[in-house]
Design a protein around this motif. Structure first.
Motif, PDB file in Angstrom:
ATOM      1  N   PRO A 141       1.543  78.434  57.110  1.00 49.89           N
ATOM      2  CA  PRO A 141       0.321  78.550  56.346  1.00 49.89           C
ATOM      3  C   PRO A 141       0.525  77.806  54.834  1.00 49.89           C
ATOM      4  CG  PRO A 141       0.508  80.803  57.106  1.00 49.89           C
ATOM      5  CD  PRO A 141       1.958  79.857  57.499  1.00 49.89           C
ATOM      6  N   ARG A 142      -0.330  77.204  54.288  1.00 52.64           N
ATOM      7  CA  ARG A 142       0.000  76.098  53.233  1.00 52.64           C
ATOM      8  C   ARG A 142       0.374  76.889  52.034  1.00 52.64           C
ATOM      9  NH1 ARG A 142      -1.680  71.022  53.808  1.00 52.64           N
ATOM     10  NH2 ARG A 142      -1.818  70.714  51.585  1.00 52.64           N
TER      11      ARG A 142
ATOM     12  N   ASP B 170      12.703  85.128  54.377  1.00 47.97           N
ATOM     13  CA  ASP B 170      12.246  85.871  53.292  1.00 47.97           C
ATOM     14  C   ASP B 170      10.695  85.708  53.054  1.00 47.97           C
ATOM     15  OD1 ASP B 170      14.660  86.533  52.126  1.00 47.97           O
ATOM     16  OD2 ASP B 170      15.206  84.786  51.033  1.00 47.97           O
ATOM     17  N   SER B 171      10.055  85.490  54.392  1.00 41.60           N
ATOM     18  CA  SER B 171       8.545  85.379  54.461  1.00 41.60           C
ATOM     19  C   SER B 171       8.225  86.216  55.465  1.00 41.60           C
ATOM     20  CB  SER B 171       8.227  84.092  54.434  1.00 41.60           C
ATOM     21  OG  SER B 171       6.786  84.086  54.778  1.00 41.60           O
ATOM     22  N   PRO B 172       7.147  86.795  55.642  1.00 39.55           N
ATOM     23  CA  PRO B 172       6.448  87.620  56.751  1.00 39.55           C
ATOM     24  C   PRO B 172       5.396  86.733  57.751  1.00 39.55           C
ATOM     25  CG  PRO B 172       5.030  88.005  54.989  1.00 39.55           C
ATOM     26  CD  PRO B 172       6.307  87.230  54.258  1.00 39.55           C
TER      27      PRO B 172
ATOM     28  N   ASP C 182      -4.954  70.525  58.407  1.00 41.16           N
ATOM     29  CA  ASP C 182      -4.730  70.456  57.008  1.00 41.16           C
ATOM     30  C   ASP C 182      -4.569  72.094  56.382  1.00 41.16           C
ATOM     31  OD1 ASP C 182      -5.334  67.982  56.897  1.00 41.16           O
ATOM     32  OD2 ASP C 182      -7.299  67.990  56.552  1.00 41.16           O
ATOM     33  N   ASN C 183      -4.866  73.000  57.509  1.00 40.39           N
ATOM     34  CA  ASN C 183      -4.742  74.351  57.009  1.00 40.39           C
ATOM     35  C   ASN C 183      -3.228  74.876  56.917  1.00 40.39           C
ATOM     36  OD1 ASN C 183      -7.680  74.756  56.472  1.00 40.39           O
ATOM     37  ND2 ASN C 183      -7.872  75.036  58.568  1.00 40.39           N
ATOM     38  N   PHE C 184      -2.452  74.152  57.698  1.00 44.20           N
ATOM     39  CA  PHE C 184      -0.890  74.537  57.816  1.00 44.20           C
ATOM     40  C   PHE C 184      -0.151  73.104  57.525  1.00 44.20           C
ATOM     41  CE2 PHE C 184      -3.692  76.987  60.866  1.00 44.20           C
ATOM     42  CZ  PHE C 184      -2.949  78.113  60.705  1.00 44.20           C
ATOM     43  N   PHE C 185       1.323  73.494  57.265  1.00 45.87           N
ATOM     44  CA  PHE C 185       2.059  72.396  57.326  1.00 45.87           C
ATOM     45  C   PHE C 185       3.229  72.387  58.136  1.00 45.87           C
ATOM     46  CE2 PHE C 185       3.453  75.324  53.752  1.00 45.87           C
ATOM     47  CZ  PHE C 185       4.555  75.374  53.995  1.00 45.87           C
ATOM     48  N   THR C 186       4.027  71.746  58.422  1.00 48.23           N
ATOM     49  CA  THR C 186       5.258  71.716  59.121  1.00 48.23           C
ATOM     50  C   THR C 186       6.649  71.383  58.513  1.00 48.23           C
ATOM     51  OG1 THR C 186       3.865  70.760  60.958  1.00 48.23           O
ATOM     52  CG2 THR C 186       6.361  70.446  61.268  1.00 48.23           C
ATOM     53  N   LEU C 187       7.629  72.084  58.707  1.00 45.93           N
ATOM     54  CA  LEU C 187       8.988  71.893  58.097  1.00 45.93           C
ATOM     55  C   LEU C 187       9.847  71.385  59.290  1.00 45.93           C
ATOM     56  CD1 LEU C 187       9.132  75.484  56.559  1.00 45.93           C
ATOM     57  CD2 LEU C 187       8.443  73.378  55.478  1.00 45.93           C
ATOM     58  N   LYS C 188      10.774  70.755  58.722  1.00 45.56           N
ATOM     59  CA  LYS C 188      11.870  69.811  59.560  1.00 45.56           C
ATOM     60  C   LYS C 188      12.932  70.975  59.235  1.00 45.56           C
ATOM     61  CE  LYS C 188      14.091  65.637  60.328  1.00 45.56           C
ATOM     62  NZ  LYS C 188      14.408  64.237  59.677  1.00 45.56           N
ATOM     63  N   ILE C 189      13.348  71.228  60.438  1.00 49.05           N
ATOM     64  CA  ILE C 189      14.610  72.300  60.449  1.00 49.05           C
ATOM     65  C   ILE C 189      16.066  71.810  61.000  1.00 49.05           C
ATOM     66  CG2 ILE C 189      15.313  74.771  61.244  1.00 49.05           C
ATOM     67  CD1 ILE C 189      12.892  74.491  59.470  1.00 49.05           C
ATOM     68  N   ARG C 190      16.879  72.067  60.274  1.00 46.27           N
ATOM     69  CA  ARG C 190      18.240  71.639  60.724  1.00 46.27           C
ATOM     70  C   ARG C 190      18.634  72.774  61.691  1.00 46.27           C
ATOM     71  NH1 ARG C 190      22.055  68.128  60.837  1.00 46.27           N
ATOM     72  NH2 ARG C 190      21.032  66.903  59.250  1.00 46.27           N
ATOM     73  N   LEU C 191      18.832  72.628  63.003  1.00 46.93           N
ATOM     74  CA  LEU C 191      19.528  74.003  63.648  1.00 46.93           C
ATOM     75  C   LEU C 191      20.838  74.353  63.597  1.00 46.93           C
ATOM     76  CD1 LEU C 191      18.131  72.341  67.158  1.00 46.93           C
ATOM     77  CD2 LEU C 191      16.983  74.204  65.771  1.00 46.93           C
TER      78      LEU C 191
END
Length: 288
Positions: free
Chosen positions: A208-209, A185-187, A246-255
């Motif tokens: 992006p943060r 739901d995000s571009p 610091d300008n971005f973040f990382t998401l942990k994803i369950r495949l």
């Protein structure tokens, strides 16, 4: 008239024990009179007879039940076999339904430009830093390097090398491989990669943060390549982890896909792939 020895012996026996016979006769007659004309004794008799009768019937039921166990067991085995057959048939029907649903979804996502080729996985690895798997389709089926590969759950890899009738696929579980993805739901687009270890988890970087997300949000392909069309599932968000920038973040994803049980996959064919790759190569050569 002369009596035979047997008759004479019988008469002697009756005469000898006549007192006892008379006694038993009077006892039996007394019992009949007692239980026939006295309600209390009659009730006691019927109750006692009921207990005796029920005991006899119970013992008989146990005996006949024991001898009927073999027949009952055979009947249960037949019923179990029928149930197992129904379960197997239902599983097969569910598998066919999942395939039809996936095919319908793929057809809806890929009208005209995209097509796909089903293939079986014949060799697979998940324990190495750089994992690959082999499929039963190749150049004779129109496959070329760079084509995306999915299963009924989502993205699983990219075709790397092609033989006449088989092909090697770079698994998503490969530390050198990166995939262009976004939150459903995000571009905003990020880069998905695997860091080794857990075959069920990957990481979406360069988010992006200011992008909002929730645990359980779906991650899909961005469509910004000729490898995968837009909107194919990749996994779901588990949580946020520390990022190097610091300008971005990382998401942990369950495949979404279970790479340990890959069986049937689909290779995505893009009719415009050669043309788009040529244009991209021209842009890179011209310094754009």
């Amino acid at each position: 008239m002369t009596n035979t020895p047997d008759v004479r012996n019988l008469l002697n026996f009756i005469i000898r024990f006549s007192t006892w016979f008379i006694f038993m006769f009077y006892v039996l007659l007394s019992c009949i009179l007692l239980f026939s004309y006295n309600r209390m004794q009659q009730s006691i008799y019927l109750t006692s007879a009921g207990y005796v009768t029920s005991g006899v019937y119970s013992a008989w039921a146990n005996v006949t039940g024991y001898f009927a166990l073999r027949r009952i067991n055979a009947d249960l085995q037949e019923r179990n076999a029928l149930l197992e057959t129904e379960v197997l048939n239902l599983r097969a029907q569910l598998a066919e339904a999942h395939t039809l649903i996936a095919d319908t979804a793929a057809a809806a996502i890929l009208p005209g430009r995209f097509d796909y080729e089903a293939a079986a996985v014949i060799n697979n690895s998940t324990r190495h830093p750089r994992n690959f798997f082999t499929i039963t389709k190749g150049a004779a089926d129109g496959l070329i390097p760079g084509m995306g590969v999915v299963d009924h759950n989502g993205v699983v890899g990219i075709v790397n090398m092609v033989g006449e009738h088989t092909a090697r696929v770079v698994s998503l579980l490969n530390e050198t491989q990166h995939f262009s993805v976004r939150l459903k739901d995000s571009p905003y687009v990020g880069s998905l990669s695997w860091r080794g270890g857990d075959p069920d988890v990957a990481y979406m970087e360069e988010v992006p943060r200011h992008v909002k997300f929730r645990t359980g949000d779906t991650v899909v392909t961005s469509g910004y390549s000729t490898t995968f069309p837009e909107g194919i599932p990749v996994g779901t968000v588990l949580n946020r982890v520390r990022s190097r920038d610091d300008n971005f973040f990382t998401l942990k994803i369950r495949l979404a896909s279970d790479f340990k049980t890959l069986g049937t996959v689909r290779v995505i064919k893009d009719e415009l792939k050669a043309e788009l790759d040529s244009l991209n190569s021209h842009d890179e050569a011209s310094g754009r």
